[in-house]
Design a protein around this motif. Structure first.
Motif, PDB file in Angstrom:
ATOM      1  N   SER A   1     -13.329 -23.872  87.056  1.00  0.00           N
ATOM      2  CA  SER A   1     -13.547 -22.433  87.206  1.00  0.00           C
ATOM      3  C   SER A   1     -12.728 -21.655  86.165  1.00  0.00           C
ATOM      4  CB  SER A   1     -13.172 -22.004  88.630  1.00  0.00           C
ATOM      5  OG  SER A   1     -13.354 -20.617  88.802  1.00  0.00           O
ATOM      6  N   ASP A   2     -11.504 -22.103  85.904  1.00  0.00           N
ATOM      7  CA  ASP A   2     -10.687 -21.442  84.885  1.00  0.00           C
ATOM      8  C   ASP A   2     -11.294 -21.619  83.493  1.00  0.00           C
ATOM      9  OD1 ASP A   2      -8.608 -20.069  86.192  1.00  0.00           O
ATOM     10  OD2 ASP A   2      -7.527 -21.934  86.551  1.00  0.00           O
ATOM     11  N   LEU A   3     -11.856 -22.794  83.225  1.00  0.00           N
ATOM     12  CA  LEU A   3     -12.532 -22.977  81.931  1.00  0.00           C
ATOM     13  C   LEU A   3     -13.737 -22.043  81.840  1.00  0.00           C
ATOM     14  CD1 LEU A   3     -12.476 -26.870  81.334  1.00  0.00           C
ATOM     15  CD2 LEU A   3     -11.004 -25.125  80.301  1.00  0.00           C
TER      16      LEU A   3
ATOM     17  N   ILE B   1     -12.546 -13.052  84.136  1.00  0.00           N
ATOM     18  CA  ILE B   1     -11.556 -13.742  84.974  1.00  0.00           C
ATOM     19  C   ILE B   1     -12.342 -14.406  86.091  1.00  0.00           C
ATOM     20  CG2 ILE B   1     -11.136 -11.821  86.588  1.00  0.00           C
ATOM     21  CD1 ILE B   1      -8.113 -12.494  86.406  1.00  0.00           C
ATOM     22  N   ASP B   2     -11.791 -15.466  86.655  1.00  0.00           N
ATOM     23  CA  ASP B   2     -12.424 -16.019  87.854  1.00  0.00           C
ATOM     24  C   ASP B   2     -11.627 -15.547  89.066  1.00  0.00           C
ATOM     25  OD1 ASP B   2     -10.229 -17.719  87.137  1.00  0.00           O
ATOM     26  OD2 ASP B   2     -10.998 -19.262  88.489  1.00  0.00           O
ATOM     27  N   VAL B   3     -12.332 -15.331  90.162  1.00  0.00           N
ATOM     28  CA  VAL B   3     -11.681 -14.764  91.347  1.00  0.00           C
ATOM     29  C   VAL B   3     -11.094 -15.895  92.179  1.00  0.00           C
ATOM     30  CG1 VAL B   3     -11.983 -13.423  93.451  1.00  0.00           C
ATOM     31  CG2 VAL B   3     -13.134 -12.718  91.346  1.00  0.00           C
ATOM     32  N   SER B   4      -9.805 -16.136  91.960  1.00  0.00           N
ATOM     33  CA  SER B   4      -9.106 -17.128  92.766  1.00  0.00           C
ATOM     34  C   SER B   4      -8.318 -16.445  93.872  1.00  0.00           C
ATOM     35  CB  SER B   4      -8.185 -17.977  91.888  1.00  0.00           C
ATOM     36  OG  SER B   4      -7.365 -17.156  91.078  1.00  0.00           O
ATOM     37  N   ASP B   5      -7.716 -15.311  93.575  1.00  0.00           N
ATOM     38  CA  ASP B   5      -6.770 -14.708  94.524  1.00  0.00           C
ATOM     39  C   ASP B   5      -7.328 -13.505  95.277  1.00  0.00           C
ATOM     40  OD1 ASP B   5      -5.027 -16.644  93.720  1.00  0.00           O
ATOM     41  OD2 ASP B   5      -4.058 -15.408  92.213  1.00  0.00           O
TER      42      ASP B   5
ATOM     43  N   LEU C   1     -11.098 -13.433  77.068  1.00  0.00           N
ATOM     44  CA  LEU C   1      -9.733 -13.192  77.534  1.00  0.00           C
ATOM     45  C   LEU C   1      -9.765 -12.135  78.631  1.00  0.00           C
ATOM     46  CD1 LEU C   1      -7.961 -13.007  74.046  1.00  0.00           C
ATOM     47  CD2 LEU C   1      -8.777 -15.002  75.307  1.00  0.00           C
ATOM     48  N   ARG C   2      -8.615 -11.959  79.282  1.00  0.00           N
ATOM     49  CA  ARG C   2      -8.501 -10.878  80.273  1.00  0.00           C
ATOM     50  C   ARG C   2      -8.298  -9.524  79.588  1.00  0.00           C
ATOM     51  NH1 ARG C   2      -4.485 -13.499  84.914  1.00  0.00           N
ATOM     52  NH2 ARG C   2      -5.775 -15.339  85.341  1.00  0.00           N
ATOM     53  N   SER C   3      -7.926  -9.579  78.342  1.00  0.00           N
ATOM     54  CA  SER C   3      -7.397  -8.374  77.688  1.00  0.00           C
ATOM     55  C   SER C   3      -8.417  -7.551  76.910  1.00  0.00           C
ATOM     56  CB  SER C   3      -6.271  -8.791  76.741  1.00  0.00           C
ATOM     57  OG  SER C   3      -6.733  -9.763  75.828  1.00  0.00           O
TER      58      SER C   3
END
Ligand SMILES: [Mg+2]
Length: 299
Positions: A71-73, A193-197, A145-147
């Motif tokens: 998921s992060d990839l 971003i992936d939604v983990s949190d 990226l997130r940015s």
């Protein structure tokens, strides 16, 4: 145990073109592709925190450990190449925990063409911990990226949110195919971003990294049926986490095209806009706009 396990592993793991040298030497050798950057991510999952071994079993725990890395990839827009699996096994384990863990993650590895190219096993007096490092590749300069979010970008989300605790946190599909499809289409993704949190917490991370704010239209948040079955489904969608869906920042025109064509196998929904004003805001059914405190799982 180690030698026998390694022998079993080598027989069990198919060879893969991207791995020049896999399990069995001091280190692995991965082939590199010209024009690609290597994308590396690592995630450690622990019994009692990320899964309950006694309830879910080793196969499900192993699958989740690889899936969160994939998921992060996906969140980086990267193609999986290889994964390295390190296990801290409880000394009390008299079964074949390591084999079961691997049996649990191998189908997922095969499905996403991610080679298992190495790892380590150790035994200790603590609970099971699984650390996986996943290697991926993306065209140089094309990772998400997130940015990169900009004011005026649409906030797009894959799938639906909330209630993953009912089981989806173990069985979810990492959005690898969807990310690769968007890359192939040349979609202009500014940030991801992936939604983990938690949907709102992970969205706030894009905002922080991109120095912008966001407005979520609460009426547009796709709520998973796992959440509608519980109390406060919208709150759950905004803060439960472990949905492992993607949030994307894309320019309005790109968003319009993607929403009209829906090129992914799963629904893409626009849940709001990135804005120049810092902080997060929510638009209610009445049209009223008020501040939104991001919530979710804080490590
Ligand atoms: Mg992530």
């Amino acid at each position: 145990m180690e030698l026998e396990f390694l022998r079993w592993l080598r027989e069990r793991i198919p060879s893969s073109p991207q791995v020049a040298l896999g399990i069995g030497d001091d280190a692995a050798l991965l082939n590199q592709t010209a024009g690609k950057q290597t994308v590396v991510t690592t995630d450690m999952l622990m019994d009692g925190v990320d899964f309950r071994l006694a309830e879910c079993g080793a196969r499900a725990a192993g699958r989740k450990a690889l899936a969160v890395n994939l998921s992060d990839l996906a969140a980086m827009g990267a193609r999986p190449v290889a994964a390295f699996v390190s296990l801290a096994l409880p000394r009390s384990d008299e079964g074949d925990l390591a084999k079961q863990l691997l049996e649990g993650l191998l189908p997922l590895a095969t499905e996403y063409e991610c080679a298992i190219a190495g790892g380590d096993t150790n035994t200790w007096d603590g609970p099971l911990a699984i650390s996986i490092t996943a290697i991926g590749e993306a065209n140089t300069g094309r990772s998400w990226l997130r940015s990169g979010a900009q004011p005026g970008d649409a906030i797009l989300a894959t799938g639906a949110f909330g209630g993953s605790i009912r089981g989806r946190h173990l069985t979810f599909t990492p959005r690898v195919r969807d990310a690769l499809l968007l890359q192939e289409l040349g979609a202009n993704v500014h940030a991801a971003i992936d939604v983990s949190d938690g949907l709102s917490l992970d969205l706030s991370r894009i905002c922080d990294a991109s120095s912008c704010g966001a407005l979520i239209n609460l009426m547009k948040v796709p709520i998973h049926s796992d959440a509608t079955a519980l109390a406060n489904p919208l709150d759950r969608a905004l803060g439960d986490g472990e949905d492992f869906e993607l949030i994307l920042a894309v320019p309005a025109l790109t968003a319009e095209q993607l929403l009209a064509t829906q090129p992914l196998g799963i629904p893409l929904t626009q849940i709001g806009w990135f804005e120049a004003e810092l902080g997060m805001r929510q638009q209610l059914a009445s049209g009223e706009i008020e501040p939104l405190s991001p919530r979710g799982y804080e490590h």
